[in-house]
Design an enzyme around this catalytic site. Sequence first.
Site, PDB file in Angstrom:
ATOM      1  N   LYS A  43      14.390  37.128  12.139  1.00 41.31           N
ATOM      2  CA  LYS A  43      14.466  35.734  11.708  1.00 41.31           C
ATOM      3  C   LYS A  43      15.503  34.981  12.536  1.00 41.31           C
ATOM      4  CE  LYS A  43      13.935  35.339   7.305  1.00 41.31           C
ATOM      5  NZ  LYS A  43      14.431  35.665   5.961  1.00 41.31           N
ATOM      6  N   ARG A  50      20.063  33.843   4.154  1.00 40.35           N
ATOM      7  CA  ARG A  50      18.779  34.532   4.282  1.00 40.35           C
ATOM      8  C   ARG A  50      18.911  35.869   4.984  1.00 40.35           C
ATOM      9  NH1 ARG A  50      15.490  30.273   7.730  1.00 40.35           N
ATOM     10  NH2 ARG A  50      13.674  31.327   6.816  1.00 40.35           N
ATOM     11  N   GLY A  89       9.498  39.460   2.397  1.00 37.88           N
ATOM     12  CA  GLY A  89       9.764  39.393   0.964  1.00 37.88           C
ATOM     13  C   GLY A  89      10.499  40.580   0.371  1.00 37.88           C
ATOM     14  N   MET A 108      13.615  41.668   1.096  1.00 32.71           N
ATOM     15  CA  MET A 108      15.044  41.475   0.867  1.00 32.71           C
ATOM     16  C   MET A 108      15.283  40.074   0.321  1.00 32.71           C
ATOM     17  SD  MET A 108      16.569  43.586   4.040  1.00 32.71           S
ATOM     18  CE  MET A 108      15.608  42.673   5.204  1.00 32.71           C
ATOM     19  N   ARG A 117       7.478  34.314  13.434  1.00 27.27           N
ATOM     20  CA  ARG A 117       7.460  35.744  13.735  1.00 27.27           C
ATOM     21  C   ARG A 117       6.044  36.134  14.119  1.00 27.27           C
ATOM     22  NH1 ARG A 117       8.645  37.171   7.563  1.00 27.27           N
ATOM     23  NH2 ARG A 117       6.773  36.244   6.702  1.00 27.27           N
ATOM     24  N   HIS A 170       2.601  37.101  -1.718  1.00 29.07           N
ATOM     25  CA  HIS A 170       3.181  38.417  -1.454  1.00 29.07           C
ATOM     26  C   HIS A 170       2.117  39.509  -1.353  1.00 29.07           C
ATOM     27  CE1 HIS A 170       4.819  42.249  -2.938  1.00 29.07           C
ATOM     28  NE2 HIS A 170       5.687  41.995  -1.976  1.00 29.07           N
ATOM     29  N   ARG A 201     -15.637  77.677  18.920  1.00 30.32           N
ATOM     30  CA  ARG A 201     -14.651  78.670  18.515  1.00 30.32           C
ATOM     31  C   ARG A 201     -15.335  79.800  17.760  1.00 30.32           C
ATOM     32  NH1 ARG A 201     -10.136  76.962  14.264  1.00 30.32           N
ATOM     33  NH2 ARG A 201     -11.918  77.040  12.869  1.00 30.32           N
ATOM     34  N   SER A 252      -6.577  75.638  24.321  1.00 32.89           N
ATOM     35  CA  SER A 252      -6.693  74.536  23.376  1.00 32.89           C
ATOM     36  C   SER A 252      -5.642  74.767  22.298  1.00 32.89           C
ATOM     37  CB  SER A 252      -8.093  74.499  22.768  1.00 32.89           C
ATOM     38  OG  SER A 252      -8.136  73.491  21.789  1.00 32.89           O
ATOM     39  N   CYS A 257      -6.744  70.495  19.642  1.00 34.02           N
ATOM     40  CA  CYS A 257      -7.857  70.303  18.706  1.00 34.02           C
ATOM     41  C   CYS A 257      -7.388  70.276  17.260  1.00 34.02           C
ATOM     42  CB  CYS A 257      -8.909  71.377  18.897  1.00 34.02           C
ATOM     43  SG  CYS A 257      -8.291  73.027  18.556  1.00 34.02           S
ATOM     44  N   TYR A 307      -7.397  66.721  27.706  1.00 30.03           N
ATOM     45  CA  TYR A 307      -8.123  66.020  26.650  1.00 30.03           C
ATOM     46  C   TYR A 307      -7.479  66.227  25.290  1.00 30.03           C
ATOM     47  CZ  TYR A 307     -10.043  70.510  25.206  1.00 30.03           C
ATOM     48  OH  TYR A 307     -10.167  71.789  24.739  1.00 30.03           O
TER      49      TYR A 307
HETATM   50  P1  ADP Z   1      11.691  35.632   3.583  1.00 30.27           P
HETATM   51  O1  ADP Z   1      12.374  36.580   4.475  1.00 30.27           O
HETATM   52  O2  ADP Z   1      11.322  36.219   2.262  1.00 30.27           O
HETATM   53  O3  ADP Z   1      10.594  34.882   4.238  1.00 30.27           O
HETATM   54  P2  ADP Z   1      13.331  33.301   3.976  1.00 30.27           P
HETATM   55  O4  ADP Z   1      14.745  33.538   4.293  1.00 30.27           O
HETATM   56  O5  ADP Z   1      12.448  32.962   5.091  1.00 30.27           O
HETATM   57  O6  ADP Z   1      12.797  34.555   3.163  1.00 30.27           O
HETATM   58  O7  ADP Z   1      13.267  32.188   2.889  1.00 30.27           O
HETATM   59  C1  ADP Z   1      12.122  31.919   2.139  1.00 30.27           C
HETATM   60  C2  ADP Z   1      11.820  30.455   2.142  1.00 30.27           C
HETATM   61  O8  ADP Z   1      12.921  29.698   1.728  1.00 30.27           O
HETATM   62  C3  ADP Z   1      11.493  29.887   3.502  1.00 30.27           C
HETATM   63  O9  ADP Z   1      10.153  30.074   3.825  1.00 30.27           O
HETATM   64  C4  ADP Z   1      11.782  28.431   3.327  1.00 30.27           C
HETATM   65  O10 ADP Z   1      10.671  27.762   2.799  1.00 30.27           O
HETATM   66  C5  ADP Z   1      12.896  28.437   2.339  1.00 30.27           C
HETATM   67  N1  ADP Z   1      14.129  28.192   3.069  1.00 30.27           N
HETATM   68  C6  ADP Z   1      14.947  29.080   3.639  1.00 30.27           C
HETATM   69  N2  ADP Z   1      15.967  28.451   4.256  1.00 30.27           N
HETATM   70  C7  ADP Z   1      15.763  27.149   4.075  1.00 30.27           C
HETATM   71  C8  ADP Z   1      16.451  25.981   4.491  1.00 30.27           C
HETATM   72  N3  ADP Z   1      17.563  26.047   5.216  1.00 30.27           N
HETATM   73  N4  ADP Z   1      15.951  24.794   4.125  1.00 30.27           N
HETATM   74  C9  ADP Z   1      14.835  24.714   3.382  1.00 30.27           C
HETATM   75  N5  ADP Z   1      14.138  25.756   2.971  1.00 30.27           N
HETATM   76  C10 ADP Z   1      14.594  26.972   3.303  1.00 30.27           C
HETATM   77 MG    MG Z   2      -6.317  77.984  13.622  1.00 29.73          MG
HETATM   78 MG    MG Z   3      10.571  33.632   5.468  1.00 30.95          MG
END
Ligand code: ADP
Ligand code: MG
Ligand code: MG
Length: 887
Positions: free
Chosen positions: A29, A98, A107, A109, A343, A459, A621, A767, A834, A854
């Site tokens: 990130k 974050r 999602g 952490m 990402r 999620h 075999r 083999s 194998c 192979y």
């Molecule tokens: P995850 O790793 O679960 O995607 P993020 O750290 O990306 O978590 O945060 C989840 C959501 O929170 C982001 O998609 C965004 O919509 C919102 N968010 C995070 N930081 C900001 C920010 N600085 N301003 C506005 N929204 C934010």
């Molecule tokens: Mg055998």
């Molecule tokens: Mg995010």
Amino acid sequence: MPSLERYVYSFGPGRADGSAAMRDVLGGKGAGLAEMANLGLPVPPGFTISAKLCIRYLEEGILPDDLREEAHRHLKQLEQAAGKKLGDAKNPLLVSVRSGAAVSMPGMMETILNLGLNDETVQGLIAGSENPRFAYDSYRRFVQMYGDVVFDLGKAPFEEVLAAVKQRRKVKRDIDLPAEDLAALVEEFKAIIQAKASVTFPDDPIEQLWGAIEAVFKSWRTRRAADYRRVHSIPDDMGTAVNVVAMVYGNMGDDCGTGVAFTRDTRTGEAVLNGDFLTNAQGEDVVSGARTPEPLAKLKRGRLAKVYRELERIAHKLERHFKDVQDIEFTFEHGKLYMLQTRRAQRTGLAAVRSAVEMVDEGLISPEEAVQRVPPQDLDQLLHPMVDPRAAVTVIAKGLPASPGAATGEVIFDADEAEALAKKGRAIILVRPETSPDDFHGIVAAKAVLTARGGMTSHAAVVARGMGKTCVVGATALDVDPQAGRFRANGRVVKRGQVITVDGTSGRVILGEAKLVLPKVGTQYAKLMMWADGRRRLRVRANADTPQDARRAREFGAEGIGLCRTEHMFFEGERINAMREMIVAPDESGRRRALAKLLPMQRADFEGIFDAMAGFPVTIRLLDPPLHEFLPHTNEEIAALAKAMQTPVPKLKRLVASLVEANPMLGHRGCRLGITYPEITEMQARAIFLAACKVAGRGRKVIVEVMIPLVAHVEELRRQADIVRRVAQEVFHEEGRAVPYLVGTMIELPRAALTADELARLAEFFSFGTNDLTQTTFGLSRDDAGRFLPLYVESGILDDDPFQVLDQEGVGKLIEMAVRLGRGVRPDLKVGICGEHGGEPSSVKFCHRVGMNYVSCSPFRVSIARLAAAQAALEEQGVINRTKATV
Ligand code: ADP
Ligand code: MG
Ligand code: MG
């Protein structure tokens, strides 16, 4: 002593201390934010604290002294860029804190939004925005997330209170609550924290900030994060970075909002910008499934069309820059767009193939890059079943087709229960109102996931897609009641344990078991495989025991058979009786009588296989398993056999008992059978060469390789090879024609590997039977390993199950040595593998590196092996895998 190590890296519009190349330090990130800033894209200012600190903090329990000072310097910089100050009563800066590791764990952490609010700064926010509803909405979200993440109270206590208020006000959505209610919620949430965690909610923004930073580091070790890493083989010692980012507000009104976009369709690979958004909302709202978001296409028309066009422009730029499909998070504040994350998008196998091939057509990447980009394992998904289009089915609901494929199973509403039942081998469909990261282990265990709420980016959808697991989300007709153990859908009730079919390709929920069929793979797949085949050095064969298997293997592109197990032919129908007669025969003449019955059957099978594989080598075999595997067990079986053999039952019983072994895996099996009963080897060799001559007589090309199993000593090989060669000459003489053939050995015992030079004097090929070689090298029996091996993997003694992923350090060392010793004596020695490992990508790459000719694997894994072999060749040439280097 001040440390020389740098901990903190700033970013903001147009400039950043870091870049995409610094994933290890900044996390995915942070690296993405830095790169977007460098590209001049609209990113709110912020800074990233190094992931290198995470594990150190978790182990030592404290953060280094000089971190605070360094971070506060970057905070000053952030305040300047934002033109606001943390804790300022008039114009307060709010930030998000974050998580973000080098490898994306969506999602898994924690993230806290709107940090910096207290009773004083909220007034500044109201004054600045003239929007008390927005200010208190942000405040209550902040306290709620802080209580959940920092004080570890979970989401439930806060959500219950929120739900009660909504009910009292008779509103469905939290954005419909007035400011007073939201303000009251802030107080109530603080009271919950006081009562449950016995702490007073911190008013000081700096204290809030450090509390959040530590909590994000700690979120690396939650159960769901650890589970996710285990499933995806992500190392536990990587740690997460912490990103502190100035807040931008999607919840300030109807010209504000937030969303998630993919630059291409991550289910099919089609090149269309797509995703979900919500107006007047903050990020979590879209992915949590709490409100059902709108498809991005809706943004295209109407008042917010400008935001869409800007997003489209940026999406295009990001894709061209990273040369890969991007998963983007964005927020717009009064019509101004901000990028919050980019990402590499997780995608289905189908989408991986199509997008890679189309990107080559678009001139974005080279064929080599396309070949390297598709994870070989994901090709498996292209072979996933789908609901037979011709089958009559009862559709009880329709949702969003979040992850393709189809699966049938019992409805279960709870992740723990799903996991427990799946362990017992039951097929489970996990049904939830919506899923949260805490359901992760249930998703892993289930055959498919079905949710009532949530969009394509919820999620459940993201996680299931990443695993190639069938998933339908947002089936809004479903009224799921986990407590009662049932769901309703369009007037029907489905109870816990009832069977349904989930069709992740169309979004249908089908009552009962539907007929499933395999899909037809598209032209992009053929193109990718053609590129792969043009670049690999390893040949790929299949393990096939029957003519049907052999034909299927050819369809999957197998270039021969690397393992044809002859014993499997003896289990079918009447054959088992002749086999049993042979085994229990008291003397050679009895055995020869029974073998004479087996010979024509075996010859016919070989003919079918040679036919299907004309022009390609077939490795056969000789008989391998412990004889007692064929024995009659029940009284009826014994009685029937006694009758057929005209032997008294008690005598037969004694014979059977005398064959029982204490340790059959290390007992009378493999070439030991042919040594004690040479007539078995004779019969098999005769069947092989008769079949070969017959097929050759029809003008087809036959290439025979006869393989002697479980050789430990060169003398065993010599005696068995002598029989095979003698019989070959006899048959060629009788038939008046000869076919080319090789005699070789399996290397599946450590002693064979250690004496490979001696063996290679007689063997024309090796083999590696890596199932047995793993078993005998570790000294653990495959059949008993289930009791402890899973624990070995879970607790990190082993990274992987060595029966699935070749143990390169141990077993691999034996293989390397045997190849070297063998080729030292016989430079043109043909070498293959194998075992199960022949279709596992990392093991296939190992086989390439040690110079095998192979690999041979199950027909369904042939494409996986072909792609992995091409990747191995490209890696060797140093073509950089750019996929790994991008965010
Ligand atoms: P995850 O790793 O679960 O995607 P993020 O750290 O990306 O978590 O945060 C989840 C959501 O929170 C982001 O998609 C965004 O919509 C919102 N968010 C995070 N930081 C900001 C920010 N600085 N301003 C506005 N929204 C934010
Ligand atoms: Mg055998
Ligand atoms: Mg995010």
